[in-house]
Design an enzyme around this catalytic site. Structure first.
Site, PDB file in Angstrom:
ATOM      1  N   LYS A   1       0.827  -1.303  -0.003  1.00 43.97           N
ATOM      2  CA  LYS A   1      -0.045  -0.035  -0.015  1.00 43.97           C
ATOM      3  C   LYS A   1       0.932   1.440  -0.028  1.00 43.97           C
ATOM      4  O   LYS A   1       0.554   2.197  -0.761  1.00 43.97           O
ATOM      5  CB  LYS A   1      -1.019  -0.103   1.099  1.00 43.97           C
ATOM      6  CG  LYS A   1      -2.044   1.137   0.971  1.00 43.97           C
ATOM      7  CD  LYS A   1      -3.237   0.622   0.091  1.00 43.97           C
ATOM      8  CE  LYS A   1      -4.078  -0.348   0.866  1.00 43.97           C
ATOM      9  NZ  LYS A   1      -5.146  -0.666  -0.452  1.00 43.97           N
TER      10      LYS A   1
ATOM     11  N   LYS B   1      -0.302  -7.654  -7.291  1.00 46.29           N
ATOM     12  CA  LYS B   1      -1.020  -6.477  -6.748  1.00 46.29           C
ATOM     13  C   LYS B   1      -0.387  -5.400  -7.386  1.00 46.29           C
ATOM     14  O   LYS B   1      -1.041  -4.374  -7.697  1.00 46.29           O
ATOM     15  CB  LYS B   1      -0.664  -6.638  -5.358  1.00 46.29           C
ATOM     16  CG  LYS B   1      -2.095  -6.850  -4.617  1.00 46.29           C
ATOM     17  CD  LYS B   1      -1.631  -6.921  -2.862  1.00 46.29           C
ATOM     18  CE  LYS B   1      -3.081  -6.670  -2.248  1.00 46.29           C
ATOM     19  NZ  LYS B   1      -2.622  -6.835  -0.799  1.00 46.29           N
TER      20      LYS B   1
ATOM     21  N   CYS C   1      44.842  13.367   6.226  1.00 47.05           N
ATOM     22  CA  CYS C   1      44.662  14.751   6.553  1.00 47.05           C
ATOM     23  C   CYS C   1      44.840  15.158   8.015  1.00 47.05           C
ATOM     24  O   CYS C   1      45.947  15.202   8.368  1.00 47.05           O
ATOM     25  CB  CYS C   1      43.017  15.165   5.958  1.00 47.05           C
ATOM     26  SG  CYS C   1      43.096  16.633   5.413  1.00 47.05           S
TER      27      CYS C   1
ATOM     28  N   GLN D   1      48.281  15.456  10.038  1.00 49.35           N
ATOM     29  CA  GLN D   1      48.823  16.725  10.965  1.00 49.35           C
ATOM     30  C   GLN D   1      48.949  16.329  12.304  1.00 49.35           C
ATOM     31  O   GLN D   1      49.977  16.883  13.024  1.00 49.35           O
ATOM     32  CB  GLN D   1      47.626  17.860  10.846  1.00 49.35           C
ATOM     33  CG  GLN D   1      47.574  18.360   9.253  1.00 49.35           C
ATOM     34  CD  GLN D   1      46.269  19.220   9.242  1.00 49.35           C
ATOM     35  OE1 GLN D   1      45.721  19.748  10.250  1.00 49.35           O
ATOM     36  NE2 GLN D   1      46.262  19.857   8.222  1.00 49.35           N
TER      37      GLN D   1
ATOM     38  N   HIS E   1      43.320  12.926   0.460  1.00 53.65           N
ATOM     39  CA  HIS E   1      42.614  11.969   1.137  1.00 53.65           C
ATOM     40  C   HIS E   1      42.318  10.976  -0.067  1.00 53.65           C
ATOM     41  O   HIS E   1      41.608  10.891  -1.072  1.00 53.65           O
ATOM     42  CB  HIS E   1      40.941  12.735   0.977  1.00 53.65           C
ATOM     43  CG  HIS E   1      41.042  13.587   2.176  1.00 53.65           C
ATOM     44  ND1 HIS E   1      40.278  13.191   3.359  1.00 53.65           N
ATOM     45  CD2 HIS E   1      41.165  14.864   2.291  1.00 53.65           C
ATOM     46  CE1 HIS E   1      40.313  14.181   3.965  1.00 53.65           C
ATOM     47  NE2 HIS E   1      40.558  15.348   3.625  1.00 53.65           N
TER      48      HIS E   1
ATOM     49  N   GLU F   1      41.257   8.011  -0.011  1.00 53.85           N
ATOM     50  CA  GLU F   1      39.983   7.263   0.149  1.00 53.85           C
ATOM     51  C   GLU F   1      39.032   7.659  -1.067  1.00 53.85           C
ATOM     52  O   GLU F   1      38.330   7.035  -1.509  1.00 53.85           O
ATOM     53  CB  GLU F   1      39.271   7.536   1.453  1.00 53.85           C
ATOM     54  CG  GLU F   1      38.574   8.739   1.785  1.00 53.85           C
ATOM     55  CD  GLU F   1      39.558   9.910   2.560  1.00 53.85           C
ATOM     56  OE1 GLU F   1      40.692   9.766   2.271  1.00 53.85           O
ATOM     57  OE2 GLU F   1      38.817  10.585   3.136  1.00 53.85           O
TER      58      GLU F   1
HETATM   59  N1  GLN Z   1      41.219  20.518   9.846  1.00 54.20           N
HETATM   60  C1  GLN Z   1      42.299  20.168   9.114  1.00 54.20           C
HETATM   61  C2  GLN Z   1      42.731  21.497   7.972  1.00 54.20           C
HETATM   62  O1  GLN Z   1      41.795  22.128   7.712  1.00 54.20           O
HETATM   63  C3  GLN Z   1      42.361  19.058   8.352  1.00 54.20           C
HETATM   64  C4  GLN Z   1      41.132  18.805   7.280  1.00 54.20           C
HETATM   65  C5  GLN Z   1      40.838  17.502   7.068  1.00 54.20           C
HETATM   66  O2  GLN Z   1      40.935  16.545   7.698  1.00 54.20           O
HETATM   67  N2  GLN Z   1      40.328  17.446   5.855  1.00 54.20           N
HETATM   68  O3  GLN Z   1      43.872  21.585   7.322  1.00 54.20           O
END
Ligand code: GLN
Length: 557
Positions: free
Chosen positions: A202, A236, A399, A403, A530, A532
């Protein structure tokens, strides 16, 4: 010969448009359906591109909280988009661009700018037709840019929502112009209420009626449920929704999303789509690599336990791994190709603020700290990095994760107490992570949206390093999304203390990868970019593969 009987020298190809809309409720797999349809048609030799329409006003996804919205997926041209774009890229094994993504905010912004620039020649600019016409213009541009035979377009939200009415209007208008070339697929949910124990059609019937009210009739219904459609339900639905039985496609819950396209093919979806659109396949179905991948997924048995330490998990009682969906997928692809079954443990950084409790991380084969912003959980993450470094646990920092690796190294190896990123501590005595000068100007002007270092940039890799040997090439291109950088003033002392910057921007000023040599640590590596975002089921990312391999080795010790 009359001009009518003259055939054009080159036959103009008519692009086909497949819209995917949602019925009943969201979150049941429109994105995976769109990705799967796109991939199946691509496997028939057609050129396919996929678009996402997000009905919100935000111009991009960059300013949205990941806990609420999930991951911000960055395209190679730097556009900050919805996580579904990641699914399209992964299933199609291709790079998409900002033309493939639109939001209500984007569409309105263009129309308003056009009006200000007198592009409408003094006409009254109206919600209809001007907004849907701009939507159509964008879809056609994406088709042209990709030279696509077929464009799949996912309309966010569900039919009946106020927000997506103008996009449905765009479908109607486009179909009016190209009646043979536009079709709509509705992804609908069929609940099986516990007490009743029977699949209910439904809600889907109502959703079809609501869609009919916008002048659109679904050509196909993808029936999402915990089980396949049975004969009775098909009859149906066909009768009450006015969609022939063969175009009702079963989409039961599956173990892994990669099974979805193969399941669709059990109901002959790609044949039916081609037939409906009068398209000829260019090649026999080329699904073999995908099938091989799904077999790897099914056969993976040796568990590898990876801890992901982040902070965007909590939505009430739920763990929202969506905030890190690409990281999760990237780990999986590498693990499956290595014959392992990844078991991901989501750990909250806050739990480690006062140090790593005894035994708390011992059961993990590898630790990953993904991207992040701001202060919360940061000391916890730094403690986790220290633990991984001093206990020889394979560590991958992405990222922010890279850091924090640099901060940890500065604090504990260079003995720079209070070393920090200026993102969190503007007054730190040792700003090992600092803001880039051009970003400083933008932030001073209060300009936050779309102003980070975004998109693809090259990095040169140093010979003899883990990064270089994993990539197997001297230069790579990877996607970025950050404001801060390793401060050049500290590079010499960090290097002297043993940290290796194995990837740098071609002008040598920006540190793109940091690592410890193999002799010191089995795998301790971080990237300012990144990786990924470019890991694909059929093309796992070499750095993830290096990390997962090291984790497997630790697990089997
Ligand atoms: N905060 C950090 C920066 O701006 C890392 C950014 C992140 O991990 N995408 O450089």
């Amino acid at each position: 010969m009359t001009s009518l009987s003259k055939k054009p020298a080159i036959e103009k190809k008519q692009t086909k448009y497949i819209f995917v809309v949602g019925g009943v409720m969201s979150g049941v797999g429109k994105g995976i359906t769109t990705s799967s349809i796109s991939m199946l048609l691509q496997a028939r030799g057609l050129r396919v591109t996929a678009l996402k329409i997000d009905p919100y006003i935000n111009v991009d996804a960059g300013t949205m909280n990941p806990t609420e919205h999930g991951e911000v997926f960055v395209l190679s041209d730097g556009d900050e988009t919805d996580q579904d774009m990641g699914n399209y890229e992964r299933f199609l094994n291709t790079n998409l661009t900002s033309t493939n993504y639109m939001t209500t905010g984007r569409v309105y912004r263009t129309v308003i700018e056009n009006e200000r620039n007198l592009k409408y020649q003094g006409k009254c600019v109206q919600v209809v037709p001007h907004i849907p016409l701009e939507v159509i213009r964008r879809i056609k541009k994406a088709a042209k840019d990709a030279d696509a035979d077929v464009v799949t377009i996912e309309v966010g939200g569900t039919v009946g929502e106020y927000e997506n009415i103008l996009f449905l209007e765009a479908i109607r208008m486009l179909k009016l112009r190209h009646p043979q070339d536009v079709i709509t697929v509705m992804v609908s949910y069929l609940p099986v209420p516990g007490k009743i124990g029977e699949m209910k059609t439904k809600p889907t019937q109502h959703a079809v009626r609501t869609l009919n009210g916008t002048g659109i009739h679904p050509d196909f219904i993808i029936a999402r449920s915990d089980r396949p459609l049975d004969k009775r339900r098909k009859e149906k639905l066909a009768l009450f929704c006015n969609v022939s039985e063969e175009r009702l496609i079963s989409a039961p819950d599956v173990e892994s999303i990669y099974e979805v396209p193969l399941n669709f093919e059990k109901d002959h979806l790609s044949d039916l789509l081609l037939e409906r659109l009068s398209l000829m396949p260019r090649t026999p179905s080329r699904l073999a690599p995908w099938k091989k991948f799904t077999t790897q997924v099914r056969n993976a048995d040796q568990e590898v336990h990876i801890a992901v330490v982040g902070k965007y998990f909590d939505t009430g009682d739920f763990v929202l791994s969506d905030a890190y969906i690409s990281v999760l997928e990237a780990i999986k692809y590498s693990a499956y190709t290595l014959g392992s079954k990844p078991v991901i443990h989501w750990l909250s950084a806050q739990d480690f603020t006062n140090g790593v409790p005894k035994g708390a991380l011992d059961m993990y084969d590898g630790i990953l700290v993904p991207g992040g912003f701001g202060e919360s959980g940061i000391e916890g993450k730094i403690n986790v990095v220290e633990f991984a470094r001093t206990h020889a646990v394979p560590y991958f920092g992405i990222c922010y994760g890279m850091q924090l690796m640099v901060i940890e190294y500065a604090r504990h190896k260079l003995k720079l107490a209070g070393a920090h990123t200026v993102e969190v501590d503007a007054k730190t005595p040792y700003s090992v992570i600092d803001i880039m000068p051009e970003q400083k100007k933008l932030m001073a002007a209060g300009n936050y949206g779309g102003t980070m270092r975004l998109g693809t940039y090259p990095a040169e890799l140093t010979k003899g390093t883990t990064a270089r040997s994993l990539y197997g090439v001297a230069e790579v291109e990877e996607r970025h999304r950050h404001r801060y950088e390793v401060n050049p003033e500290y590079i010499e002392s960090l290097t002297n203390a043993g940290l290796v910057f194995s990837g740098r921007s071609p002008d040598r000023t920006l540190m793109e990868i940091a690592e410890l040599p193999k002799e010191v640590h089995p795998f301790f590596l971080g990237t300012q970019f990144h990786p990924e975002f470019t890991a694909r089921p059929l093309r796992p990312h070499p750095l993830f593969t290096g990390f997962v391999r090291a984790a497997i080795e630790r697990g089997t010790k």
